[in-house]
Design a protein around this motif. Sequence first.
Motif, PDB file in Angstrom:
ATOM      1  N   ARG A 100      17.534  71.621  50.671  1.00  0.00           N
ATOM      2  CA  ARG A 100      17.134  72.379  51.855  1.00  0.00           C
ATOM      3  C   ARG A 100      15.670  72.795  51.768  1.00  0.00           C
ATOM      4  NH1 ARG A 100      19.109  78.377  53.969  1.00  0.00           N
ATOM      5  NH2 ARG A 100      18.044  78.246  55.994  1.00  0.00           N
ATOM      6  N   LEU A 101      15.242  73.247  50.593  1.00  0.00           N
ATOM      7  CA  LEU A 101      13.840  73.635  50.419  1.00  0.00           C
ATOM      8  C   LEU A 101      12.912  72.456  50.692  1.00  0.00           C
ATOM      9  CD1 LEU A 101      14.068  75.883  47.235  1.00  0.00           C
ATOM     10  CD2 LEU A 101      13.346  76.619  49.510  1.00  0.00           C
ATOM     11  N   ARG A 102      13.265  71.294  50.155  1.00  0.00           N
ATOM     12  CA  ARG A 102      12.412  70.117  50.350  1.00  0.00           C
ATOM     13  C   ARG A 102      12.356  69.694  51.818  1.00  0.00           C
ATOM     14  NH1 ARG A 102      10.331  67.635  46.036  1.00  0.00           N
ATOM     15  NH2 ARG A 102      11.174  68.087  43.961  1.00  0.00           N
ATOM     16  N   ARG A 103      13.479  69.807  52.522  1.00  0.00           N
ATOM     17  CA  ARG A 103      13.491  69.442  53.939  1.00  0.00           C
ATOM     18  C   ARG A 103      12.580  70.355  54.754  1.00  0.00           C
ATOM     19  NH1 ARG A 103      19.143  68.997  53.213  1.00  0.00           N
ATOM     20  NH2 ARG A 103      19.419  70.991  54.309  1.00  0.00           N
ATOM     21  N   VAL A 104      12.672  71.664  54.487  1.00  0.00           N
ATOM     22  CA  VAL A 104      11.855  72.618  55.228  1.00  0.00           C
ATOM     23  C   VAL A 104      10.377  72.437  54.879  1.00  0.00           C
ATOM     24  CG1 VAL A 104      11.365  75.062  55.601  1.00  0.00           C
ATOM     25  CG2 VAL A 104      13.735  74.285  55.439  1.00  0.00           C
ATOM     26  N   ILE A 105      10.078  72.286  53.589  1.00  0.00           N
ATOM     27  CA  ILE A 105       8.688  72.116  53.158  1.00  0.00           C
ATOM     28  C   ILE A 105       8.078  70.860  53.764  1.00  0.00           C
ATOM     29  CG2 ILE A 105       7.233  71.615  51.142  1.00  0.00           C
ATOM     30  CD1 ILE A 105       9.090  73.459  49.526  1.00  0.00           C
ATOM     31  N   ALA A 106       8.869  69.794  53.891  1.00  0.00           N
ATOM     32  CA  ALA A 106       8.369  68.529  54.447  1.00  0.00           C
ATOM     33  C   ALA A 106       7.914  68.687  55.891  1.00  0.00           C
ATOM     34  CB  ALA A 106       9.445  67.454  54.343  1.00  0.00           C
ATOM     35  N   ARG A 107       8.461  69.680  56.599  1.00  0.00           N
ATOM     36  CA  ARG A 107       8.086  69.894  57.999  1.00  0.00           C
ATOM     37  C   ARG A 107       6.838  70.766  58.142  1.00  0.00           C
ATOM     38  NH1 ARG A 107      13.832  70.922  58.704  1.00  0.00           N
ATOM     39  NH2 ARG A 107      13.377  73.137  59.046  1.00  0.00           N
ATOM     40  N   MET A 108       6.412  71.403  57.040  1.00  0.00           N
ATOM     41  CA  MET A 108       5.283  72.315  57.078  1.00  0.00           C
ATOM     42  C   MET A 108       3.966  71.584  56.812  1.00  0.00           C
ATOM     43  SD  MET A 108       6.717  75.260  57.676  1.00  0.00           S
ATOM     44  CE  MET A 108       7.945  74.382  58.643  1.00  0.00           C
ATOM     45  N   GLN A 109       2.949  71.858  57.619  1.00  0.00           N
ATOM     46  CA  GLN A 109       1.639  71.274  57.376  1.00  0.00           C
ATOM     47  C   GLN A 109       1.047  71.747  56.052  1.00  0.00           C
ATOM     48  OE1 GLN A 109      -0.721  72.209  60.852  1.00  0.00           O
ATOM     49  NE2 GLN A 109      -0.140  70.290  61.860  1.00  0.00           N
TER      50      GLN A 109
ATOM     51  N   MET B 113      -1.215  79.194  55.578  1.00  0.00           N
ATOM     52  CA  MET B 113      -0.133  80.176  55.641  1.00  0.00           C
ATOM     53  C   MET B 113       1.223  79.479  55.507  1.00  0.00           C
ATOM     54  SD  MET B 113      -1.264  83.254  55.974  1.00  0.00           S
ATOM     55  CE  MET B 113       0.130  84.130  56.689  1.00  0.00           C
ATOM     56  N   ALA B 114       2.103  80.076  54.738  1.00  0.00           N
ATOM     57  CA  ALA B 114       3.454  79.523  54.587  1.00  0.00           C
ATOM     58  C   ALA B 114       4.375  80.189  55.595  1.00  0.00           C
ATOM     59  CB  ALA B 114       3.953  79.763  53.170  1.00  0.00           C
ATOM     60  N   LEU B 115       5.272  79.424  56.129  1.00  0.00           N
ATOM     61  CA  LEU B 115       6.242  79.957  57.071  1.00  0.00           C
ATOM     62  C   LEU B 115       7.184  80.896  56.349  1.00  0.00           C
ATOM     63  CD1 LEU B 115       7.609  79.879  59.876  1.00  0.00           C
ATOM     64  CD2 LEU B 115       9.017  77.997  59.007  1.00  0.00           C
ATOM     65  N   SER B 116       7.368  82.088  56.902  1.00  0.00           N
ATOM     66  CA  SER B 116       8.270  83.076  56.303  1.00  0.00           C
ATOM     67  C   SER B 116       9.643  82.937  56.920  1.00  0.00           C
ATOM     68  CB  SER B 116       7.730  84.489  56.525  1.00  0.00           C
ATOM     69  OG  SER B 116       8.643  85.452  56.048  1.00  0.00           O
ATOM     70  N   LEU B 117      10.652  82.778  56.074  1.00  0.00           N
ATOM     71  CA  LEU B 117      12.019  82.598  56.555  1.00  0.00           C
ATOM     72  C   LEU B 117      12.947  83.626  55.942  1.00  0.00           C
ATOM     73  CD1 LEU B 117      12.368  78.704  56.360  1.00  0.00           C
ATOM     74  CD2 LEU B 117      11.870  80.087  58.356  1.00  0.00           C
ATOM     75  N   GLY B 118      13.925  84.043  56.697  1.00  0.00           N
ATOM     76  CA  GLY B 118      14.948  84.944  56.205  1.00  0.00           C
ATOM     77  C   GLY B 118      16.313  84.368  56.489  1.00  0.00           C
ATOM     78  N   ALA B 119      17.357  85.143  56.249  1.00  0.00           N
ATOM     79  CA  ALA B 119      18.712  84.660  56.497  1.00  0.00           C
ATOM     80  C   ALA B 119      19.637  85.847  56.653  1.00  0.00           C
ATOM     81  CB  ALA B 119      19.185  83.763  55.361  1.00  0.00           C
ATOM     82  N   CYS B 120      20.814  85.587  57.235  1.00  0.00           N
ATOM     83  CA  CYS B 120      21.816  86.637  57.406  1.00  0.00           C
ATOM     84  C   CYS B 120      22.780  86.622  56.230  1.00  0.00           C
ATOM     85  CB  CYS B 120      22.589  86.419  58.698  1.00  0.00           C
ATOM     86  SG  CYS B 120      21.554  86.516  60.181  1.00  0.00           S
ATOM     87  N   GLN B 121      23.212  87.805  55.833  1.00  0.00           N
ATOM     88  CA  GLN B 121      24.140  87.899  54.709  1.00  0.00           C
ATOM     89  C   GLN B 121      25.370  88.707  55.112  1.00  0.00           C
ATOM     90  OE1 GLN B 121      20.786  89.506  54.025  1.00  0.00           O
ATOM     91  NE2 GLN B 121      20.307  87.357  54.341  1.00  0.00           N
ATOM     92  N   SER B 122      26.457  88.429  54.435  1.00  0.00           N
ATOM     93  CA  SER B 122      27.683  89.176  54.665  1.00  0.00           C
ATOM     94  C   SER B 122      27.806  90.263  53.597  1.00  0.00           C
ATOM     95  CB  SER B 122      28.892  88.244  54.570  1.00  0.00           C
ATOM     96  OG  SER B 122      30.093  88.995  54.521  1.00  0.00           O
ATOM     97  N   PRO B 123      28.126  91.507  53.992  1.00  0.00           N
ATOM     98  CA  PRO B 123      28.295  92.585  53.025  1.00  0.00           C
ATOM     99  C   PRO B 123      29.656  92.564  52.345  1.00  0.00           C
ATOM    100  CG  PRO B 123      28.654  93.418  55.228  1.00  0.00           C
ATOM    101  CD  PRO B 123      28.247  91.986  55.384  1.00  0.00           C
ATOM    102  N   ALA B 124      30.513  91.632  52.740  1.00  0.00           N
ATOM    103  CA  ALA B 124      31.856  91.564  52.164  1.00  0.00           C
ATOM    104  C   ALA B 124      31.789  91.171  50.695  1.00  0.00           C
ATOM    105  CB  ALA B 124      32.710  90.555  52.931  1.00  0.00           C
ATOM    106  N   ARG B 125      32.694  91.702  49.904  1.00  0.00           N
ATOM    107  CA  ARG B 125      32.733  91.376  48.491  1.00  0.00           C
ATOM    108  C   ARG B 125      33.183  89.930  48.296  1.00  0.00           C
ATOM    109  NH1 ARG B 125      32.871  94.218  43.722  1.00  0.00           N
ATOM    110  NH2 ARG B 125      33.959  93.231  41.980  1.00  0.00           N
TER     111      ARG B 125
END
Length: 241
Positions: free
Chosen positions: A144-153, A1-13
């Motif tokens: 950032r993707l590589r750093r996160v993936i490196a921590r995943m089994q 299973m892959a870790l599911s990640l999300g993020a916060c976004q700003s609605p400002a233009r």
Amino acid sequence: MALSLGACQSPARQDAYKVVGSSNSFMAPTVSGARNYTPAGEKDAPNSNVAYPDPETPIYYDRPLSESILSAIELGNYSRALQVSGYDRLLQMAGPYTVFAIPNEPMKHVSEQYPGGLLDPANAQALKNLMGFTIVPGKWSVDRLRRVIARMQTHAVGLRTLSGALLTVSVEPGTNQLVLSNAAGTINRIWVTGIPQSNGVLYFTQSALPPVFPALPVAGQSQVALGVKSAPLAAPASTTH
């Protein structure tokens, strides 16, 4: 299973005019022009000065995703699909967002699989699902993707897209390249990697990856994938960033 990640976004233009300008840019490749360009014959009018088969287009790091996608020749079909689906307005916002844009040739192949074309109003839901699957909340650079993936089994990370379907990013054994996949295991390779933008990150992919959604909670209901088959570029460019 892959870790599911999300993020916060700003609605400002994302007001590009308030961003300090710079000359930092990436020259985005174009390959679809060579397939559609016919040189002028002896009896034809001279070729236009701008009618070259493969002009590269600059993508500036300090501009928003909406502007950069619109200016890239190789993303012409994708840009139009963003406008029809309504996602172009979202990419004008501060976000941030990470976009895995589909080049012209795969987008054309996608459209041909739908009666009347993918942009036909009758195919609005399929268009919305496909385009939403190319956009991920958050700023996901290659590092950032590589750093996160490196921590995943599992050596993979699952990113929740705007379509709701999970997009998995993993490191391909042997090549050590980042690759994308859907819940069915279909692979989509990255063509241009991680162009920084004022409101996110822009990638070019080699194919159109269909989103795969979880099975509906109905007895006997099979899993449904509102998308299309992956269609890789015939001659992917080697240019990366």
